[in-house]
Each structure stands twice: as structure tokens, then as C-alpha cells.
Design an enzyme around this catalytic site. Sequence first.
Site, short mmCIF file in Angstrom:
data_model
loop_
_atom_site.label_atom_id
_atom_site.label_comp_id
_atom_site.label_asym_id
_atom_site.label_seq_id
_atom_site.Cartn_x
_atom_site.Cartn_y
_atom_site.Cartn_z
N LYS A 1 2.46 4.48 1.24
CA LYS A 1 2.70 5.02 2.73
C LYS A 1 2.73 6.57 2.64
O LYS A 1 3.52 7.04 2.09
CB LYS A 1 4.03 4.35 3.04
N ARG B 1 -1.40 8.30 17.53
CA ARG B 1 -0.40 7.15 17.72
C ARG B 1 -0.16 6.84 18.84
O ARG B 1 0.05 5.78 19.31
CB ARG B 1 1.09 7.72 16.74
N GLU C 1 0.75 -1.19 -0.23
CA GLU C 1 -0.15 0.06 -0.02
C GLU C 1 0.88 1.31 0.06
O GLU C 1 2.20 1.28 0.57
CB GLU C 1 -0.94 -0.02 1.14
N PHE D 1 -6.80 2.82 5.76
CA PHE D 1 -6.08 1.54 5.37
C PHE D 1 -6.64 0.61 6.24
O PHE D 1 -6.20 -0.60 6.20
CB PHE D 1 -4.73 1.88 5.31
#
Length: 574
Positions: free
Chosen positions: A244, A264, A242, A333
Site C-alpha cells: 500500500k 480520488r 499488495e 495496480f
Amino acid sequence: MTFLRFVTTLREVERASSRLEMVRLLADALRDLPPDEAPLAVNLLKGQVAPEFEGVEFGVAEKEAAKALALALGRDEVEVVRAVREKGDIGAYAREALPQRTGGLSLRHVYDELRAIAEDAGPGSQARKRERLARLVAAASPEEAALILRIVTGRLRLGVGDATVLEALALAFLGDRSKKPLLERAYNLTSDLAYVARLALEGEDALRAVKLEVGKPVRMMLAERLAGPEQIMEKLGSHYAEHKYDGERVQIHYDGERFWVYSRRLENITHQYPDLLEALREVQHEPFILEAEAVVTDPLTGEMRPFQNVLNRKVKHLTPELLEKYPIKGFVFELLYDRGEALIERPYRERRERLERWFRPHERLELSVKRYVETTEELVRFFDESIEAGCEGLVCKKPDGEYEAGKRGFKWVKYKRGIAGKLSDTLDLVIVGAWLGRGRRAGAYGSLLAAAYNSDEDRFETLTKIGSGFSDADLNEVLPRRLGPYRRQERHPRVWSLQEPDVWFDPVLVVEVEAQEITLSPGHTCAFGVVQQGRGLALRFPRFVRYRDDKSPEEATTTREVVEMYHNQWSQSR
Ligand code: ATP
């Protein structure tokens, strides 16, 4: 339990000579608690009254706390504020200034009061917080007061990592440290240590039954790195790669009414993305948990802009002007949860199919671009296309890989461009010590001792001394200010070092470092004895790149990754 017993345990933990001793001390204290107090103690251990993701903050600056202390002491505010500033540590000052007395507060009372302080908001709250804190301090012994004041001002830094707490919980409530993986799983799914403590008290079945919940962040799955496309093909075989994207990773939860956005580090950053949430609200109506990379685009051309642009949204009040100047696009994603069904244990292929069926187009939303690659040539071609499209490279994903919450493994491998004469990737390292400067750097830190994280042993192992890449402002102001609160007399029990720096620090500050090469070294402990007996790994020509405040010390580059990088550094083909 009395609060004093808790305070005494923490002092012992601070002085422990090894991590195992920390675990034992914590487990003993946890075991002695009445069951309903263990979760409270776990929160207080981390200096908080709720899990971090709830964003419950005390909102008490050091000056305010000093005023509360003045009230408790019956002394002049200005004088106490000044004395605290001079001492540089409100806890240490309180310990000296308060009269000796036994205190005898209960843990629950202290917790409840701290929680009330944190939850008080709105007009007049500052004064109410101060008065409540003053009453608590006035009833406490000097030792108890010192800890309370450190907690409310956010200065409790024990260097007790989550892994250490989980291990202590396993020992205390399941009778064996080796049961830690059960607790880890529950923690990875809920990110709530106090909740895991409650479940551990109920027993192993309760831990096994844990499921992910909308609203509670799932600890994010991370990618490993390999030297280049051949190694990736060798490791993953045919797989999905995929694009990035270079933005901010966001985990978005929706329960049908309310949205939560987690970073994150699992901080609640919902307020940063009103436009992205508006887009989702328009096209999705059922509960979900997704992951996306939030990328700022050019308002005129729609092209992607680099990561730094996202930082412009990190302000308290996002104005319509800022939203217009830094429009966002979400590249989705992952779909981890869809209408009551958790998908994380499904293989990537299935999750992705589900995501593609679920997805509804919107000008602010896109699916991450993916391609099935079967040969190195195809992978390289796709990589080149990704760079051309303005991405950083690829994330290669194993078709049968489940979503491994909280883990960095080879089910995802990142593929970025290497720069000639440099390691292909930077490292995120934890500062554990420093040497004082000489000559032009006299009075400041001359170089820093940096460590990687050994996640198996839950300790920090040194691999380099960094002296270059810092500006004068870094050396003279920024580093002393950032590192000052973490200074300590002796090595932290979770740091393993053969070096003897002039000063030690709690392992807290994470910095990004670039280097030319990784070499074997008898002077550093990183992966000691793993590549060669009697030698660890070290960085050659390390250079500071930037501060990584978005990473906790346990999210630093791991020693296992450093070993991979060591083996792969000569085979970089691009
Ligand atoms: P890490 O997140 O691995 O600790 P990092 O923050 O330095 O390290 P990188 O090493 O550059 O980030 O790469 C991993 C990150 O790439 C992910 O955390 C995510 O934010 C980002 N990313 C961008 N596009 C994708 C994608 N399609 N799939 C997964 N992650 C992606």
C-alpha cells in the site's frame, strides 16, 4: 420550464424536513421538465454546467459578480461591492436590491448563458463575463437573480447529494425509487449525473447498456478495513496482498492521443503529472485506463517520500524546478480498460495477469508489489516487508473480486499498523453543527458536531463532539471561514441528530479524526440500534487531525465501517 419554477423547487428543497421529501420534490420538478431540459436541470442542481471532471469553471469571483450586479442595477460599483461584502451573501443582497419584477426566464436560456460565461476565456474575458452576467441579472426577478449569482460564484450549496439526485431520477423517470441501483451503476461508470439523466429518460435498457468510456472517470473502488491479519485471512481466505503506497491515487485515461488524469475525487488533475504521462507515452501506444498511486521520490536516492510531498505539485503552474525537486513514480495496480476492452467485470486475478502482460518498464513506472498469501504468518511477514520498504501496509485483494466502481466493500481490505491505545485507523467525518466557545474560546466555535455517512439511508449520523486537536488559528480563523458559508438555521434534512448544537451546517466539510475507542451511546445516532437497542455509537477522546478537502461528504467513513471498527477494536493484534 421556467427558471422560476426551478428556483421555487430549490427553495422548497432547502426547507424540506426529510430526505424523502427532497427526493419527492426533485422528482416532481424533473418530471415536469421537457425531456431535453432534465440534464440541464441536474447540472444546475449541482451548481455546474458540466460534470465536475470536465473542470468547466465560471471563473467569476464574488467581487466580479458584485460588479455585474452593480451594472444591472445601474449603481456605483464600489458601493455595491462594499454592500455585498457587508451582507456576506451576494444572493441575499441581490434579492433585496433588485426591483420586484416577474422575470420569466426559461431554464434553457439561463443554462446557455451560464455555459457561455463559463466557456469564455482569454484576453478581455473578464469584462465580457461581467457584461453577460449583468444582462442576465437585469432580466431576472430578484429570486432568479439570487440563484444565478450563487451559482456563478460557487455558492449554491443545497446539500443535495448524488444519491438523492439518482433516487429522484429513478422516481421521476423509471417510476420507482427502488430502480436507483440501475442509475447508480451508470453513474459509477461515467461519473456524469446529467448523462445518467439523459439515459434514464430513454429507459432501463439504455441504462443497462452503459459502458465505461475513455475520458470519463470511473468512480473509484475503495477498501474496507478489518481489525488485523487473522480477520483478513478469515474474510478473504488465500488471496493477493499488495504493497500500500502512500501517495495520491490517480486514474489515468489514454485514447491513443490524449491523456486525462483524475484524482480520488475525480477532479481533472492532468496538469499535475506531465512527467508521469511522458513516461507512459514512451512505453504505451494503445488506449487504456489504469489506476496507480503517484508517489514522490527522493531525487538523489530514489526512495519514496510520504504523501505530503505530493501536495507540492498542487500548484497552477508546475515549473521544471518543482518537477525536479519532487519527481514522481507511478505504482500501477489496476488496468480497467485495454484496447477497446473493459476489464472491470473480470476477477482480480485475471485483471492482474492482464496488467502484468501489458506493463512495460520505465524508470518512472513500477507495478505494485504483490504476493499470494495463504496463511496469517505469510500475510504478517509480507506486511512487515512492506513497512520496511517504506509503504503504509497492504491492500489485500480477493482473487475473484471484480472492480466494483464507486463501492467500498470487502473485495479489497486495507491493512495498516495500529497504534497502542488508539483505534487502528482514523475516521473521516462530516461537520454538521457546532457549539459556541466559552472562556478562551469565546467568539469562536468551541466544539464541532461530527457525523459518519450512512450510505444505505443517504444521511449523516452523529457520533462525536470534537474539541481538541485544533490550533488557535483553526478556531479563530480557519473554521469560521470554512464553515461560515454552510451555516443554517435548522438541522439539514440529511442529518440525523439527537444533539442540539448552537449552529447547524450543511454537511460539506470533511475532517480526519483520531480517537481512542468507540463506545455505545444513547446521545448519538451513528448506527443507532444496530449494536444495541436504543443506543448509537460514539467516539471516545476524539482529536482533529486534518482537513480532508480531497473527500466529498459521501466519501466520509460510513456508519457500517464504524460498526466494523467497534467490533474489531479489542481484537487488534498489532
Ligand atoms: P479510502 O481511499 O479507502 O477512502 P483513504 O483515502 O484514507 O481511504 P486509505 O484508507 O489509507 O486511503 O487506503 C486506500 C487507498 O490506498 C486507495 O484509495 C489508494 O489510494 C491507496 N493504495 C496504495 N496502494 C494501493 C494498492 N496497491 N492497491 C489499491 N490501493 C492502493
